[in-house]
Design a protein around this motif. Structure first.
Motif, PDB file in Angstrom:
ATOM      1  N   LEU A 140       1.088  10.881  -1.558  1.00  0.00           N
ATOM      2  CA  LEU A 140       0.787   9.926  -0.486  1.00  0.00           C
ATOM      3  C   LEU A 140      -0.283  10.531   0.425  1.00  0.00           C
ATOM      4  N   PRO A 141      -1.316   9.781   0.772  1.00  0.00           N
ATOM      5  CA  PRO A 141      -2.322  10.332   1.686  1.00  0.00           C
ATOM      6  C   PRO A 141      -1.687  10.857   2.965  1.00  0.00           C
ATOM      7  N   ARG A 142      -2.214  11.970   3.451  1.00  0.00           N
ATOM      8  CA  ARG A 142      -1.602  12.607   4.627  1.00  0.00           C
ATOM      9  C   ARG A 142      -1.636  11.685   5.840  1.00  0.00           C
ATOM     10  N   ALA A 143      -2.636  10.821   5.901  1.00  0.00           N
ATOM     11  CA  ALA A 143      -2.710   9.885   7.028  1.00  0.00           C
ATOM     12  C   ALA A 143      -1.549   8.901   7.017  1.00  0.00           C
ATOM     13  N   TRP A 144      -0.912   8.718   5.849  1.00  0.00           N
ATOM     14  CA  TRP A 144       0.204   7.789   5.737  1.00  0.00           C
ATOM     15  C   TRP A 144       1.559   8.474   5.858  1.00  0.00           C
ATOM     16  N   ASP A 145       1.571   9.785   5.873  1.00  0.00           N
ATOM     17  CA  ASP A 145       2.836  10.508   5.970  1.00  0.00           C
ATOM     18  C   ASP A 145       3.504  10.210   7.314  1.00  0.00           C
ATOM     19  N   GLY A 146       4.694   9.634   7.276  1.00  0.00           N
ATOM     20  CA  GLY A 146       5.416   9.278   8.493  1.00  0.00           C
ATOM     21  C   GLY A 146       5.148   7.869   8.982  1.00  0.00           C
ATOM     22  N   GLN A 147       4.194   7.163   8.371  1.00  0.00           N
ATOM     23  CA  GLN A 147       3.941   5.780   8.753  1.00  0.00           C
ATOM     24  C   GLN A 147       5.038   4.874   8.187  1.00  0.00           C
ATOM     25  N   ARG A 148       5.185   3.693   8.799  1.00  0.00           N
ATOM     26  CA  ARG A 148       6.226   2.763   8.368  1.00  0.00           C
ATOM     27  C   ARG A 148       5.621   1.446   7.908  1.00  0.00           C
ATOM     28  N   VAL A 149       6.296   0.826   6.952  1.00  0.00           N
ATOM     29  CA  VAL A 149       5.956  -0.531   6.516  1.00  0.00           C
ATOM     30  C   VAL A 149       7.243  -1.351   6.547  1.00  0.00           C
ATOM     31  N   GLY A 180     -10.419   8.137   6.140  1.00  0.00           N
ATOM     32  CA  GLY A 180     -11.501   8.128   5.176  1.00  0.00           C
ATOM     33  C   GLY A 180     -11.091   7.452   3.890  1.00  0.00           C
ATOM     34  N   PRO A 181     -12.005   7.374   2.913  1.00  0.00           N
ATOM     35  CA  PRO A 181     -11.700   6.691   1.645  1.00  0.00           C
ATOM     36  C   PRO A 181     -10.569   7.347   0.869  1.00  0.00           C
ATOM     37  N   ASP A 182     -10.357   8.654   1.079  1.00  0.00           N
ATOM     38  CA  ASP A 182      -9.271   9.339   0.381  1.00  0.00           C
ATOM     39  C   ASP A 182      -7.918   9.118   1.048  1.00  0.00           C
ATOM     40  N   GLU A 183      -7.912   8.382   2.138  1.00  0.00           N
ATOM     41  CA  GLU A 183      -6.663   8.154   2.870  1.00  0.00           C
ATOM     42  C   GLU A 183      -6.112   6.760   2.632  1.00  0.00           C
ATOM     43  N   LEU A 184      -6.609   6.074   1.616  1.00  0.00           N
ATOM     44  CA  LEU A 184      -6.155   4.718   1.352  1.00  0.00           C
ATOM     45  C   LEU A 184      -4.864   4.717   0.546  1.00  0.00           C
ATOM     46  N   LEU A 185      -3.974   3.836   0.938  1.00  0.00           N
ATOM     47  CA  LEU A 185      -2.777   3.509   0.172  1.00  0.00           C
ATOM     48  C   LEU A 185      -2.968   2.081  -0.319  1.00  0.00           C
ATOM     49  N   TYR A 186      -2.560   1.795  -1.565  1.00  0.00           N
ATOM     50  CA  TYR A 186      -2.783   0.460  -2.119  1.00  0.00           C
ATOM     51  C   TYR A 186      -1.472  -0.329  -2.163  1.00  0.00           C
ATOM     52  N   LEU A 187      -1.603  -1.630  -1.952  1.00  0.00           N
ATOM     53  CA  LEU A 187      -0.475  -2.547  -2.043  1.00  0.00           C
ATOM     54  C   LEU A 187      -0.701  -3.469  -3.241  1.00  0.00           C
ATOM     55  N   VAL A 188       0.257  -3.457  -4.166  1.00  0.00           N
ATOM     56  CA  VAL A 188       0.181  -4.277  -5.369  1.00  0.00           C
ATOM     57  C   VAL A 188       1.089  -5.485  -5.182  1.00  0.00           C
ATOM     58  N   GLY A 189       0.544  -6.672  -5.312  1.00  0.00           N
ATOM     59  CA  GLY A 189       1.333  -7.897  -5.160  1.00  0.00           C
ATOM     60  C   GLY A 189       1.440  -8.642  -6.476  1.00  0.00           C
ATOM     61  N   VAL A 190       2.676  -8.932  -6.897  1.00  0.00           N
ATOM     62  CA  VAL A 190       2.941  -9.549  -8.196  1.00  0.00           C
ATOM     63  C   VAL A 190       3.409 -10.994  -7.987  1.00  0.00           C
ATOM     64  N   GLY A 191       2.964 -11.883  -8.861  1.00  0.00           N
ATOM     65  CA  GLY A 191       3.285 -13.303  -8.742  1.00  0.00           C
ATOM     66  C   GLY A 191       4.728 -13.633  -9.089  1.00  0.00           C
ATOM     67  N   SER A 192       5.042 -14.924  -9.031  1.00  0.00           N
ATOM     68  CA  SER A 192       6.412 -15.408  -9.189  1.00  0.00           C
ATOM     69  C   SER A 192       6.902 -15.291 -10.637  1.00  0.00           C
ATOM     70  N   HIS A 193       8.089 -14.741 -10.789  1.00  0.00           N
ATOM     71  CA  HIS A 193       8.688 -14.571 -12.117  1.00  0.00           C
ATOM     72  C   HIS A 193       9.074 -15.926 -12.717  1.00  0.00           C
ATOM     73  N   TYR A 194       9.705 -16.800 -11.942  1.00  0.00           N
ATOM     74  CA  TYR A 194      10.104 -18.111 -12.452  1.00  0.00           C
ATOM     75  C   TYR A 194       8.889 -18.961 -12.823  1.00  0.00           C
ATOM     76  N   ALA A 195       7.779 -18.757 -12.135  1.00  0.00           N
ATOM     77  CA  ALA A 195       6.553 -19.499 -12.453  1.00  0.00           C
ATOM     78  C   ALA A 195       5.806 -18.864 -13.623  1.00  0.00           C
ATOM     79  N   LYS A 196       6.405 -17.802 -14.204  1.00  0.00           N
ATOM     80  CA  LYS A 196       5.793 -17.067 -15.323  1.00  0.00           C
ATOM     81  C   LYS A 196       4.401 -16.592 -14.934  1.00  0.00           C
ATOM     82  N   ASN A 197       4.315 -16.117 -13.709  1.00  0.00           N
ATOM     83  CA  ASN A 197       3.044 -15.707 -13.139  1.00  0.00           C
ATOM     84  C   ASN A 197       3.099 -14.255 -12.664  1.00  0.00           C
ATOM     85  N   ASP A 198       4.032 -13.475 -13.191  1.00  0.00           N
ATOM     86  CA  ASP A 198       4.134 -12.077 -12.761  1.00  0.00           C
ATOM     87  C   ASP A 198       3.414 -11.177 -13.767  1.00  0.00           C
ATOM     88  N   ASP A 199       2.105 -11.124 -13.604  1.00  0.00           N
ATOM     89  CA  ASP A 199       1.237 -10.335 -14.485  1.00  0.00           C
ATOM     90  C   ASP A 199       1.105  -8.929 -13.906  1.00  0.00           C
TER      91      ASP A 199
END
Length: 350
Positions: free
Chosen positions: A77-86, A211-230
């Motif tokens: 985890l990027p050090r800038a995110w250590d201790g951060q909350r979501v 900086g650019p090395d401090e980015l954390l990514y969020l992956v969002g997946v579609g609806s399972h019932y809609a058969k859209n979770d790619d």
């Protein structure tokens, strides 16, 4: 509960015991019949009181909010995110009879006070399509909940759930126009809606680096019932080996993540079982109503691939019945911790 039941059950037990002692010397069938009848009378009254209490509490509990604080380690985890909350909120189900949008508003107020680095909304914003008047009211309430949250400046992200497609079952006919309306409502409010894609999260301005090395990514997946979770398509959006969090509505989508690609995954959908046995939260109506494993609440063990970890949020709203028993609505706050990379690095990405 016991205080309510004690007078009835106690009186019935004493009375029945007295009758048993009085009738014991004889074999009068009528006498014994009275004993049995009296026993079932008091047992029936006690059961009715118990069920009445459960129903009354079930209507009250959805108006309370539990804030669950969890800590999770993410490799590199990027050090800038250590201790951060979501934060995570799920399953508002606005539009159901006796729904509880006020609880969602309370959760938004807590988030604003706590100031996490990001908010994840994991689907089912509305309960059903309804008529035109219903939809206007439903989307108005959704906007009311979102407005102060977005106005606070906290980055807020969402994925859609099955009810956002009017799909109550896996084989339900999909209402894609409803899904488009939900999406428009969220985006107009300032929420970023993710469909099988990944976006970078920048650390808050008070983080030690930005900086650019401090980015954390969020992956969002579609609806399972809609058969859209790619899942594969969503992961393709990531730089190779980038640290990430994954969000989805249905826990079943989590099983599609390859090993070590979802060090923290969050889902909703289950409402925590909604009606659970006291002291036995693993036993809910879903335990008996569904085939196979049921993943309803908290950290899920022995599910998914190696190196991945899933947390299932109990959600805010309800389905079928507007009650919750032993299953309070939930806002989850995750504190992120850096773990040094001893495990095999995350390899999926561009």
């Amino acid at each position: 509960m016991s205080l309510l039941l004690a007078p009835v059950i106690g009186a019935g037990a004493v009375s029945t015991l007295f009758e048993v002692v009085r009738c014991r010397p004889c074999s009068d069938a009528l006498c014994k019949g009275r004993v049995v009848k009296q026993f079932f009378k008091y047992a029936g009254v006690g059961l009715l009181i118990f069920l009445g209490f459960v129903l009354a509490w079930g209507l009250i509990e959805p108006r309370y909010l539990a804030v669950e604080n969890e800590e999770v380690a993410i490799v590199d985890l990027p050090r800038a995110w250590d201790g951060q909350r979501v934060a995570q909120l799920s399953d508002w189900q606005i539009g159901m009879w006796l729904d509880n949008p006020d609880t969602a508003e309370d959760a938004a107020e807590v988030i604003i006070e706590e100031r996490p680095a990001a908010v994840m909304l994991t689907g089912d914003f509305v309960y059903h399509r309804g008529d035109e008047e219903d939809r206007v009211e439903q989307f108005g309430k959704v906007s009311e909940v979102l407005r102060p949250l977005v106005d606070s400046g906290i980055p807020t992200y969402a994925v859609l759930g099955n009810h956002d497609y009017a799909a109550e079952k896996p084989d339900s006919k999909l209402d894609r126009e409803l899904a488009r309306t939900v999406t428009r409502t969220l985006r107009r409010a300032g929420v970023t809606v993710l469909f099988n894609e990944a976006v970078p999260l920048r650390p808050p301005t008070n983080a030690p680096a930005n900086g650019p090395d401090e980015l954390l990514y969020l992956v969002g997946v579609g609806s399972h019932y809609a058969k859209n979770d790619d899942v594969e398509g969503a992961l393709d959006d990531l730089p190779r080996g980038a640290p990430r969090i994954a969000m989805m509505h249905n826990p079943d989508s989590y099983a599609r993540f390859p090993a070590r690609t979802a060090p923290l995954a969050v889902a909703g959908h289950t409402h925590g079982g909604q009606i659970r046995l006291p002291w036995l939260p693993d036993f809910s109506y879903q335990t008996f109503a569904k085939d196979g494993d049921v993943h309803v609440d908290g950290w899920v063990e022995d599910f998914g691939e190696e190196g991945n970890r899933l947390y299932v949020n109990r959600g805010i709203g309800m389905s079928l019945l507007p009650i919750r028993v032993n299953c309070m609505p939930e806002l989850t706050m995750f504190t992120l911790r850096r773990a040094e990379g001893e495990a095999e690095p995350m390899a999926v990405g561009r």
